[in-house]
Design a protein around this motif. Structure first.
Motif, mmCIF file in Angstrom:
data_model
loop_
_atom_site.group_PDB
_atom_site.id
_atom_site.type_symbol
_atom_site.label_atom_id
_atom_site.label_comp_id
_atom_site.label_asym_id
_atom_site.label_seq_id
_atom_site.Cartn_x
_atom_site.Cartn_y
_atom_site.Cartn_z
ATOM 1 N N ALA A 67 0.840 -1.335 -0.085
ATOM 2 C CA ALA A 67 -0.004 0.097 0.108
ATOM 3 C C ALA A 67 0.728 1.248 -0.079
ATOM 4 C CB ALA A 67 -1.001 -0.115 1.230
ATOM 5 N N HIS A 68 2.193 1.025 0.260
ATOM 6 C CA HIS A 68 2.724 2.165 0.180
ATOM 7 C C HIS A 68 4.445 1.953 -0.569
ATOM 8 C CE1 HIS A 68 0.579 2.363 4.023
ATOM 9 N NE2 HIS A 68 0.457 3.874 3.860
ATOM 10 N N ALA A 69 4.467 2.412 -1.539
ATOM 11 C CA ALA A 69 5.157 1.868 -2.712
ATOM 12 C C ALA A 69 6.735 2.118 -2.255
ATOM 13 C CB ALA A 69 5.096 2.662 -4.033
ATOM 14 N N ASP A 70 6.893 3.353 -1.536
ATOM 15 C CA ASP A 70 8.223 3.485 -0.979
ATOM 16 C C ASP A 70 8.854 2.669 0.303
ATOM 17 O OD1 ASP A 70 6.617 5.058 0.554
ATOM 18 O OD2 ASP A 70 7.975 6.755 0.878
ATOM 19 N N PHE A 71 7.897 2.139 0.834
ATOM 20 C CA PHE A 71 8.328 1.115 2.029
ATOM 21 C C PHE A 71 9.327 -0.019 1.814
ATOM 22 C CE2 PHE A 71 7.222 -1.653 5.569
ATOM 23 C CZ PHE A 71 7.408 -0.717 6.472
ATOM 24 N N PRO A 72 10.561 0.368 2.277
ATOM 25 C CA PRO A 72 11.286 -0.551 1.738
ATOM 26 C C PRO A 72 11.033 -2.219 2.214
ATOM 27 C CG PRO A 72 12.358 0.783 3.438
ATOM 28 C CD PRO A 72 10.860 1.014 3.310
ATOM 29 N N GLU A 73 11.310 -2.968 1.031
ATOM 30 C CA GLU A 73 10.914 -4.199 0.760
ATOM 31 C C GLU A 73 11.684 -5.199 1.854
ATOM 32 O OE1 GLU A 73 12.377 -6.209 -2.545
ATOM 33 O OE2 GLU A 73 11.082 -8.174 -2.382
ATOM 34 N N TYR A 74 12.899 -4.546 2.373
ATOM 35 C CA TYR A 74 13.589 -5.498 3.176
ATOM 36 C C TYR A 74 13.007 -5.476 4.596
ATOM 37 C CZ TYR A 74 16.040 -1.099 4.244
ATOM 38 O OH TYR A 74 16.125 0.531 4.608
ATOM 39 N N ILE A 75 12.067 -4.644 4.972
ATOM 40 C CA ILE A 75 11.560 -4.612 6.386
ATOM 41 C C ILE A 75 10.919 -5.874 6.566
ATOM 42 C CG2 ILE A 75 10.191 -3.159 7.912
ATOM 43 C CD1 ILE A 75 11.005 -0.702 6.597
ATOM 44 N N GLU A 76 10.176 -6.207 5.807
ATOM 45 C CA GLU A 76 9.282 -7.568 5.839
ATOM 46 C C GLU A 76 10.215 -8.491 6.096
ATOM 47 O OE1 GLU A 76 7.306 -6.455 2.340
ATOM 48 O OE2 GLU A 76 7.920 -8.474 1.438
ATOM 49 N N GLN A 77 11.350 -8.579 5.562
ATOM 50 C CA GLN A 77 12.451 -9.654 5.607
ATOM 51 C C GLN A 77 13.083 -9.676 6.781
ATOM 52 O OE1 GLN A 77 14.936 -9.541 1.942
ATOM 53 N NE2 GLN A 77 13.166 -9.370 0.670
ATOM 54 N N LEU A 78 13.358 -8.412 7.333
ATOM 55 C CA LEU A 78 14.074 -8.280 8.539
ATOM 56 C C LEU A 78 12.919 -8.921 9.717
ATOM 57 C CD1 LEU A 78 15.142 -4.535 8.596
ATOM 58 C CD2 LEU A 78 16.663 -6.618 8.757
ATOM 59 N N ALA A 79 11.788 -8.603 9.494
ATOM 60 C CA ALA A 79 10.824 -9.282 10.421
ATOM 61 C C ALA A 79 10.695 -10.902 10.352
ATOM 62 C CB ALA A 79 9.209 -8.648 10.229
ATOM 63 N N ASP A 80 10.884 -11.241 9.039
ATOM 64 C CA ASP A 80 10.842 -12.804 9.183
ATOM 65 C C ASP A 80 12.012 -13.314 9.655
ATOM 66 O OD1 ASP A 80 10.197 -15.259 7.512
ATOM 67 O OD2 ASP A 80 12.147 -14.868 7.153
ATOM 68 N N CYS A 81 13.114 -12.589 9.380
ATOM 69 C CA CYS A 81 14.429 -13.072 9.877
ATOM 70 C C CYS A 81 14.546 -13.137 11.456
ATOM 71 C CB CYS A 81 15.806 -12.149 9.593
ATOM 72 S SG CYS A 81 17.300 -12.925 9.848
ATOM 73 N N ALA A 82 14.119 -12.106 12.047
ATOM 74 C CA ALA A 82 13.897 -12.138 13.480
ATOM 75 C C ALA A 82 13.018 -13.041 14.072
ATOM 76 C CB ALA A 82 13.495 -10.590 14.023
ATOM 77 N N TYR A 83 11.840 -13.102 13.411
ATOM 78 C CA TYR A 83 10.840 -14.286 13.835
ATOM 79 C C TYR A 83 11.313 -15.629 13.698
ATOM 80 C CZ TYR A 83 6.589 -16.500 14.975
ATOM 81 O OH TYR A 83 5.691 -17.491 15.341
ATOM 82 N N THR A 84 12.151 -15.880 12.789
ATOM 83 C CA THR A 84 12.595 -17.191 12.480
ATOM 84 C C THR A 84 13.650 -17.395 13.463
ATOM 85 O OG1 THR A 84 12.017 -16.927 9.948
ATOM 86 C CG2 THR A 84 13.701 -18.615 10.521
ATOM 87 N N ARG A 85 14.442 -16.642 13.680
ATOM 88 C CA ARG A 85 15.523 -16.974 14.763
ATOM 89 C C ARG A 85 14.826 -17.249 16.042
ATOM 90 N NH1 ARG A 85 19.401 -12.350 16.045
ATOM 91 N NH2 ARG A 85 20.791 -14.126 16.724
ATOM 92 N N GLY A 86 13.893 -16.745 16.232
ATOM 93 C CA GLY A 86 13.122 -17.301 17.650
ATOM 94 C C GLY A 86 12.471 -18.458 17.268
ATOM 95 N N LEU A 87 11.911 -18.658 16.226
ATOM 96 C CA LEU A 87 11.355 -20.251 16.051
ATOM 97 C C LEU A 87 12.578 -21.047 16.501
ATOM 98 C CD1 LEU A 87 8.824 -19.684 12.849
ATOM 99 C CD2 LEU A 87 8.212 -20.109 15.020
ATOM 100 N N ALA A 88 13.542 -20.987 15.474
ATOM 101 C CA ALA A 88 14.670 -21.823 15.583
ATOM 102 C C ALA A 88 15.162 -22.004 16.920
ATOM 103 C CB ALA A 88 15.868 -21.541 14.495
ATOM 104 N N GLY A 89 15.384 -21.023 17.703
ATOM 105 C CA GLY A 89 15.988 -21.088 19.126
ATOM 106 C C GLY A 89 14.959 -21.687 19.950
ATOM 107 N N ASN A 90 13.900 -21.682 19.756
ATOM 108 C CA ASN A 90 12.610 -22.059 20.617
ATOM 109 C C ASN A 90 12.230 -23.371 20.203
ATOM 110 O OD1 ASN A 90 12.783 -19.647 22.434
ATOM 111 N ND2 ASN A 90 11.712 -18.564 21.103
ATOM 112 N N ALA A 91 12.421 -23.694 19.188
ATOM 113 C CA ALA A 91 11.749 -24.972 19.033
ATOM 114 C C ALA A 91 12.057 -26.163 19.745
ATOM 115 C CB ALA A 91 12.164 -25.460 17.426
ATOM 116 N N PRO A 92 11.072 -27.079 19.970
ATOM 117 C CA PRO A 92 11.182 -28.074 20.858
ATOM 118 C C PRO A 92 12.102 -29.149 20.046
ATOM 119 C CG PRO A 92 9.008 -28.294 19.932
ATOM 120 C CD PRO A 92 9.587 -26.778 19.511
#
Lengths: 308, 301
Positions: free
Chosen positions: A175-200
């Motif tokens: 919805a906002h063309a100038d919003f950097p694409e990498y921000i959603e990837q930063l969110a993914d990377c941070a969340y994925t680190r949590g998933l990997a670290g916290n996984a049973p």
């Protein structure tokens, strides 16, 4: 988030055979943290009450189970919209019954919930927050208020509060063309680190992918920024550079780590986890001996355990 | 063997995972938020396994939501019970509050209305917790900043009634009593004496901070003198060294500083018991023990 990504191993790797054979680990930050702890409220140092949200609160429907006690049912039915800022403390009292406390005092709980959740997002998404604030100062808090309204936390695991952050930022960018694409990837990377670290614990190697080992293809140098921003608030923003990354829980340190694999390392990972057999067929020029070297590199960095 | 709490301990947080592995100082017991060790990977799990092998270790939850309306989550209880079994916990404690409702997890400790209905509801749910976990469930008095609508009894009456309802044990948080007394303009000693002291299994101590016209229970600093005084009174009322826990989770201090605080708890408890013994000895037969008052220790409710 992870479930919404196509497995990268099924795609043609972006890195050619001639590049790094073993791959490389990402040095970890000194102040490594990839989540928030459960505990008591993290009460912030300033109070601005709950009217600082980006958009007006909209009443939602919540699924209630009756307690069989009329007064208590009325309390819970109204407490959720009250705590989420969808009705005012005045409406809360009018709907439920009298309180010996002032309306101002009753306003403390919606404020605590809002700010406590926001504080958890701040801790979980340090890099995304920094990037959003570089894009537009003050936007982060408004976005997190919106996120909280759209995605009420529904899991007792606190780190899963961020499970929709990737799609939230992606929708915002669309919805906002100038919003950097990498921000959603930063969110993914941070969340994925949590998933990997916290996984049973997962014993079966064929179950490691997307549980304790995640393969990610980013368009920018996202993992580097996620790591660097912990120690350096002035770390340069992610550069447009395709980045293949393994986000995994190390068999050596038992903590979340990042590794940049070459094709050989990917083939070794696919072989050990019995994933994407077609990948081997596409790289017939790579010998079994080279794949064993790739396996050894992954073992060295804790991506894989040593073979029995 | 079932772990027994005794003496003075600390609440274990991420910042001290490395320190607990190599600790050489006196530490009587440990408490942890089990949610930080449930489905949170192998590293925290290894830490807590080490801790529980070397110290009596207790689990103090924040996500049970015993007062909440939603059905208990099966996965939460399954994983929690497994952890408690691993830790050999004698009992499990959480807060007398709700933390989720209508499918929303607030990740906060939210006060109930102090009513008969809430008493019956929590009592019923507490029994279910005990059945699911196959061990006693101990409830903590929480800090609260506003009276919820329909409240018609005071905090001490509510806690007493809830614990009577299911015949449960109490985790007495002395700092919460102090915080509530300031925020509600009440006498902390009256609140304390109204609590069912005979049910207390262990005690929490923590820091707090002043914020605008309130005191906030943020567990972010050392225990202050008026709370130590209230603690000594609690020990005298109990007539024994109730196992005591230091909670300092936000802005946590160094490991040594944290253990210094536990040493202070031990010292204060021993002094209180010595004072109690002395006052009993000095008192004429049949004379009631002198009670501490807010004015006597300089607390202004």
């Amino acid at each position: 988030v992870s479930e919404q990504h196509e497995p990268v191993l099924a795609d043609k790797p972006a890195v050619e055979v001639t590049q790094a054979m073993k791959g490389a680990p990402e040095p970890e930050a000194k102040n490594e943290q990839y989540g928030d702890d459960h505990g008591h409220a993290h009460i912030p140092s300033t109070c601005s009450h709950v009217d600082d949200a980006a958009s007006p609160a909209v009443a939602r429907e919540y699924a209630f189970t009756t307690t069989g006690m009329p007064s208590l049912d009325a309390f819970f039915k109204n407490s959720v919209p009250y705590l989420r800022g969808e009705i005012t403390p005045k409406q809360f009292v009018e709907n439920v019954g009298p309180s010996a406390s002032t309306l101002k005092r009753l306003n403390i709980y919606p404020w605590i919930v809002l700010h406590d959740n926001r504080n958890s997002y701040n801790k979980m998404f340090v890099a995304a927050r920094a990037a959003v604030e570089r894009y537009k100062l003050g936007l982060w808090d408004r976005m997190m208020s919106d996120y909280q309204r759209r995605y009420p936390p529904s899991d007792w695991r606190i780190h899963r509060m961020g499970m929709h952050m990737y799609e939230f930022f992606k929708e915002y960018r669309e919805a906002h063309a100038d919003f950097p694409e990498y921000i959603e990837q930063l969110a993914d990377c941070a969340y994925t680190r949590g998933l990997a670290g916290n996984a049973p614990p997962v014993d079966d190697p064929t179950q490691w992918i997307d549980r304790t080992i995640f393969v990610r293809q980013y368009t920018h140098s996202v993992p580097q920024f996620v790591i660097q921003i912990n120690d350096d608030p002035d770390a340069p923003s992610p550069e447009p550079r395709p980045q293949l990354a393994l986000i995994y829980r190390s068999f050596l340190t038992l903590r979340s780590r990042i590794y940049y694999p070459g094709v050989v390392a990917l083939l070794a990972l696919a072989k050990r986890t019995n994933t994407s057999p077609e990948l081997r067929e596409r790289f017939t020029q790579i010998t079994d001996e080279q794949i064993e070297q790739g396996d050894a590199a992954l073992v060295e960095h804790g991506v894989l355990p040593a073979k029995a | 063997m079932v772990a027994k709490a005794q003496g003075a301990g600390i609440s274990l947080r991420r910042e001290h995972y490395e320190a607990i592995l190599t600790n050489q100082r006196r530490l009587d017991w440990i408490e942890c938020n089990p949610e930080n060790f449930m489905e949170t990977g192998l590293w925290p799990r290894k830490v807590i396994e080490h801790a529980s092998a070397n110290y009596p270790t207790f689990a103090h939850g924040v996500a049970t939501s015993v007062g909440g309306p939603d059905p208990f989550r099966d996965d939460y209880f399954r994983i929690l019970k497994s952890l408690l079994d691993t830790m050999n916990c004698e009992y499990f404690s959480d807060h007398c509050c709700y933390a989720s409702a209508g499918g929303v997890e607030f990740h906060d400790l939210l006060p109930m209305p102090f009513t008969d209905e809430a008493v019956r509801w929590i009592g019923k749910r507490a029994k279910e917790v005990e059945d699911r976990l196959e061990r006693p469930f101990v409830l903590e008095n929480i800090s609260y900043y506003a009276h919820m609508p329909t409240t018609n009894m005071n905090e001490s009456q509510f806690c007493t009634a809830v614990l009577d309802e299911y015949d449960g044990g109490m985790l007495l948080d002395v700092n919460n009593i102090y915080v509530n007394s300031i925020n509600m303009k009440l006498d902390p000693y009256e609140i304390l004496r109204g609590m069912p002291i005979h049910r207390v299994k262990h005690i929490h101590l923590a820091g707090h901070r002043v914020f605008e016209d309130m005191v906030l229970d943020d567990h972010g600093s050392a225990v202050i003198p008026p709370v130590w005084a209230l603690y000594r009174e609690a020990i005298k009322l109990a007539g024994r060294f109730v196992p005591t826990m230091i909670e300092w989770e936000n802005n946590p201090p160094s490991w040594d500083r944290l253990l210094d605080e536990a040493d202070s708890a031990r010292r204060n408890a021993e002094e209180a018991l010595a004072e109690l013994a002395a006052s009993k000895e000095a008192a004429a037969p049949g004379a009631p023990p002198r009670e501490a008052t807010s004015a006597a220790i300089g607390v202004t409710p």
